[in-house]
Design a protein around this motif. Structure first.
Motif, PDB file in Angstrom:
ATOM      1  N   LEU A   1       0.800  -1.217   0.000  1.00 29.76           N
ATOM      2  CA  LEU A   1       0.000   0.000   0.000  1.00 29.76           C
ATOM      3  C   LEU A   1       0.836   1.272   0.000  1.00 29.76           C
ATOM      4  CD1 LEU A   1      -2.928  -0.999   2.391  1.00 29.76           C
ATOM      5  CD2 LEU A   1      -2.830  -1.062  -0.094  1.00 29.76           C
ATOM      6  N   ILE A   2       1.934   1.297   0.745  1.00 32.73           N
ATOM      7  CA  ILE A   2       2.757   2.517   0.757  1.00 32.73           C
ATOM      8  C   ILE A   2       3.419   2.754  -0.596  1.00 32.73           C
ATOM      9  CG2 ILE A   2       4.842   3.547   1.745  1.00 32.73           C
ATOM     10  CD1 ILE A   2       3.941   2.468   4.463  1.00 32.73           C
ATOM     11  N   PRO A   3       4.037   1.734  -1.233  1.00 32.64           N
ATOM     12  CA  PRO A   3       4.553   1.967  -2.594  1.00 32.64           C
ATOM     13  C   PRO A   3       3.456   2.399  -3.566  1.00 32.64           C
ATOM     14  CG  PRO A   3       5.497  -0.037  -1.687  1.00 32.64           C
ATOM     15  CD  PRO A   3       4.426   0.394  -0.739  1.00 32.64           C
ATOM     16  N   ALA A   4       2.264   1.800  -3.438  1.00 29.86           N
ATOM     17  CA  ALA A   4       1.154   2.201  -4.311  1.00 29.86           C
ATOM     18  C   ALA A   4       0.749   3.641  -4.035  1.00 29.86           C
ATOM     19  CB  ALA A   4      -0.038   1.269  -4.115  1.00 29.86           C
ATOM     20  N   SER A   5       0.769   4.034  -2.759  1.00 32.46           N
ATOM     21  CA  SER A   5       0.438   5.424  -2.393  1.00 32.46           C
ATOM     22  C   SER A   5       1.454   6.401  -2.956  1.00 32.46           C
ATOM     23  CB  SER A   5       0.370   5.561  -0.870  1.00 32.46           C
ATOM     24  OG  SER A   5      -0.658   4.775  -0.329  1.00 32.46           O
ATOM     25  N   ASP A   6       2.720   6.020  -2.901  1.00 30.39           N
ATOM     26  CA  ASP A   6       3.766   6.882  -3.462  1.00 30.39           C
ATOM     27  C   ASP A   6       3.544   7.100  -4.957  1.00 30.39           C
ATOM     28  OD1 ASP A   6       4.917   7.031  -0.965  1.00 30.39           O
ATOM     29  OD2 ASP A   6       6.433   5.484  -1.357  1.00 30.39           O
ATOM     30  N   GLY A   7       3.196   6.027  -5.652  1.00 27.94           N
ATOM     31  CA  GLY A   7       2.918   6.159  -7.080  1.00 27.94           C
ATOM     32  C   GLY A   7       1.680   6.990  -7.346  1.00 27.94           C
TER      33      GLY A   7
ATOM     34  N   HIS B   1       0.529   9.421  -5.438  1.00 25.37           N
ATOM     35  CA  HIS B   1       0.880  10.827  -5.193  1.00 25.37           C
ATOM     36  C   HIS B   1       1.709  11.392  -6.341  1.00 25.37           C
ATOM     37  CE1 HIS B   1       0.219  11.136  -0.554  1.00 25.37           C
ATOM     38  NE2 HIS B   1      -0.776  10.538  -1.180  1.00 25.37           N
ATOM     39  N   TYR B   2       2.558  10.550  -6.936  1.00 32.51           N
ATOM     40  CA  TYR B   2       3.404  11.011  -8.033  1.00 32.51           C
ATOM     41  C   TYR B   2       2.578  11.292  -9.288  1.00 32.51           C
ATOM     42  CZ  TYR B   2       7.059  10.977 -11.605  1.00 32.51           C
ATOM     43  OH  TYR B   2       7.875  11.309 -12.653  1.00 32.51           O
ATOM     44  N   LEU B   3       1.583  10.453  -9.549  1.00 32.53           N
ATOM     45  CA  LEU B   3       0.806  10.567 -10.780  1.00 32.53           C
ATOM     46  C   LEU B   3      -0.376  11.530 -10.670  1.00 32.53           C
ATOM     47  CD1 LEU B   3       0.694   6.790 -11.807  1.00 32.53           C
ATOM     48  CD2 LEU B   3       2.086   8.586 -12.845  1.00 32.53           C
ATOM     49  N   VAL B   4      -0.947  11.642  -9.468  1.00 33.07           N
ATOM     50  CA  VAL B   4      -2.170  12.435  -9.306  1.00 33.07           C
ATOM     51  C   VAL B   4      -1.868  13.670  -8.465  1.00 33.07           C
ATOM     52  CG1 VAL B   4      -4.565  12.408  -8.495  1.00 33.07           C
ATOM     53  CG2 VAL B   4      -3.528  10.312  -9.406  1.00 33.07           C
TER      54      VAL B   4
ATOM     55  N   THR C   1      -4.312  18.617  -5.780  1.00 30.17           N
ATOM     56  CA  THR C   1      -5.618  19.244  -5.987  1.00 30.17           C
ATOM     57  C   THR C   1      -6.649  18.225  -6.449  1.00 30.17           C
ATOM     58  OG1 THR C   1      -4.566  21.347  -6.563  1.00 30.17           O
ATOM     59  CG2 THR C   1      -6.861  21.044  -7.233  1.00 30.17           C
ATOM     60  N   VAL C   2      -6.237  17.339  -7.333  1.00 28.24           N
ATOM     61  CA  VAL C   2      -7.155  16.309  -7.834  1.00 28.24           C
ATOM     62  C   VAL C   2      -7.490  15.325  -6.720  1.00 28.24           C
ATOM     63  CG1 VAL C   2      -7.439  14.442  -9.506  1.00 28.24           C
ATOM     64  CG2 VAL C   2      -6.267  16.558 -10.183  1.00 28.24           C
ATOM     65  N   ARG C   3      -6.484  14.936  -5.937  1.00 28.44           N
ATOM     66  CA  ARG C   3      -6.745  14.017  -4.825  1.00 28.44           C
ATOM     67  C   ARG C   3      -7.708  14.644  -3.819  1.00 28.44           C
ATOM     68  NH1 ARG C   3      -1.086  13.685  -4.769  1.00 28.44           N
ATOM     69  NH2 ARG C   3      -1.026  14.532  -2.638  1.00 28.44           N
ATOM     70  N   ASP C   4      -7.590  15.944  -3.614  1.00 27.60           N
ATOM     71  CA  ASP C   4      -8.499  16.641  -2.694  1.00 27.60           C
ATOM     72  C   ASP C   4      -9.937  16.575  -3.207  1.00 27.60           C
ATOM     73  OD1 ASP C   4      -9.005  18.561  -0.423  1.00 27.60           O
ATOM     74  OD2 ASP C   4      -9.622  19.828  -2.096  1.00 27.60           O
TER      75      ASP C   4
ATOM     76  N   ASP D   1      -7.606   5.774  -1.145  1.00 26.60           N
ATOM     77  CA  ASP D   1      -7.417   7.226  -1.158  1.00 26.60           C
ATOM     78  C   ASP D   1      -7.232   7.755   0.270  1.00 26.60           C
ATOM     79  OD1 ASP D   1      -7.633   9.897  -2.654  1.00 26.60           O
ATOM     80  OD2 ASP D   1      -9.240  10.098  -1.188  1.00 26.60           O
ATOM     81  N   ASP D   2      -8.021   7.235   1.215  1.00 29.61           N
ATOM     82  CA  ASP D   2      -7.863   7.622   2.614  1.00 29.61           C
ATOM     83  C   ASP D   2      -6.483   7.231   3.134  1.00 29.61           C
ATOM     84  OD1 ASP D   2     -10.359   8.745   2.818  1.00 29.61           O
ATOM     85  OD2 ASP D   2     -11.298   6.969   3.702  1.00 29.61           O
ATOM     86  N   PHE D   3      -6.070   5.996   2.827  1.00 28.78           N
ATOM     87  CA  PHE D   3      -4.774   5.524   3.306  1.00 28.78           C
ATOM     88  C   PHE D   3      -3.633   6.345   2.729  1.00 28.78           C
ATOM     89  CE2 PHE D   3      -0.922   3.039   2.905  1.00 28.78           C
ATOM     90  CZ  PHE D   3      -0.764   2.517   4.179  1.00 28.78           C
ATOM     91  N   SER D   4      -3.731   6.718   1.461  1.00 31.42           N
ATOM     92  CA  SER D   4      -2.643   7.443   0.815  1.00 31.42           C
ATOM     93  C   SER D   4      -2.376   8.784   1.487  1.00 31.42           C
ATOM     94  CB  SER D   4      -2.959   7.654  -0.674  1.00 31.42           C
ATOM     95  OG  SER D   4      -4.012   8.591  -0.855  1.00 31.42           O
TER      96      SER D   4
END
Length: 304
Positions: free
Chosen positions: A120-126, A128-131, A134-137, A258-261
């Motif tokens: 999950l953390i590597p997936a979260s890093d990716g 955050h890098y791609l999205v 503002t979009v995540r918000d 999304d919450d975890f990231s």
């Protein structure tokens, strides 16, 4: 002990557990006590080192934690409990927390940590890098909006009619003017604050006890009441009523991810500060719960 035979099995496990309740808050406000540090470092009030931050929290001071989303300020909670349970057959003047499921909880905590660290953390890093942030918000806003009918039902169940009215108003405004919840004009234009209410909150209102501390697979710190709430809400969540499976599962899983990231970096920072991470996260969960109960009863007394 979980045995995962393949990556597909692991992803299926993660998806199923996220669907049941979304990722719970793994990184709540740090506790005021109970965490020793690995080593001492010079104090810097404006930007303390990780280990020193714990020492400042232990002494009752506010500290700042740097994350990818910026600087957040945390302060000690109002309740303190000790690191361990009282020795068998011995009495103590200190306040000990009874953790009857500690062996299971520690095993599940270890399982979760490996899952977070390697999946999950590597997936979260990716993510955050791609999205962009503002979009995540906006994505987070949309998921919060989808949940409003569930907040409304729980507030109605506890007789909080003003809060229920706010839930309804927020849902109607943000679903229309806010473009399906991507934006939050209810807060910014109409000053209608959110009032989240879970089944666990409703049960607490009717004086149903929390029960023993429990670490849930993937979702993290909880208790018996919280686990029941998580599973129940997983079945009656509005997404399930609007979208058929398996698409509803996929949306709920993404909501949890999304919450975890948003919390993954803070989780890593806090985990690395603790001499015993299990006790650190257990104690901060219990303290946060007692703090909320304290302020709830205080508010009830003020209303009377």
């Amino acid at each position: 002990m979980f045995v995962v035979k393949s990556v597909s099995h692991l992803l299926t496990l993660v998806l199923t557990l996220f669907v049941l309740g979304g990722c719970s808050s793994t990184t709540q406000a740090p506790p005021s006590t109970d965490t020793s540090t690995r080593q001492s470092t010079p104090a810097n009030p404006d930007n303390p080192e990780p280990n020193d931050a714990v020492e400042q929290l232990n002494s009752g001071k506010k500290v700042k934690v740097e994350t990818s989303q910026g600087t957040i300020e945390v302060e000690p909670t109002v309740v303190a409990i000790t690191d361990a349970q009282a020795p068998a057959g011995q009495s103590s003047s200190q306040v000990y927390y009874n953790d009857p499921w500690e062996d299971f909880n520690r095993s599940m905590f270890t399982f979760n940590h490996y899952l977070y660290s390697y999946v999950l953390i590597p997936a979260s890093d990716g993510y955050h890098y791609l999205v962009p942030a503002t979009v995540r918000d906006k994505i987070g806003n949309a998921f919060d909006n989808i949940r409003e009918p569930l907040n409304l039902l729980n507030n109605l169940a506890t007789g909080e009619f003003d809060e229920a009215g706010a839930n309804l108003s927020r849902f109607l405004i943000n679903s229309t003017v806010g473009l399906f919840g991507l934006f939050d004009p209810a807060s910014h234009w109409f000053d209608i604050a959110p009032h989240k209410q879970t089944i666990a909150d409703t049960l607490f209102h009717y004086e149903v006890g929390a029960g023993p501390y429990l670490v849930l697979p993937v979702l993290g710190p909880s208790d018996s009441r919280g686990a029941f709430s998580t599973v129940s809400e997983g079945f009656i969540h509005p997404v399930n009523q609007l979208i058929d499976t398996p698409q509803s599962y996929q949306i709920r899983a993404f909501d949890g991810f999304d919450d975890f990231s948003d919390q993954s970096e803070t989780y890593q920072s806090l985990y690395n500060k603790a001499n015993d991470p299990y006790l650190y996260f257990r104690n901060q969960y219990i303290q946060g719960q007692r703090r909320d109960e304290y302020f709830y009863y205080k508010e009830q007394q003020n209303e009377e």
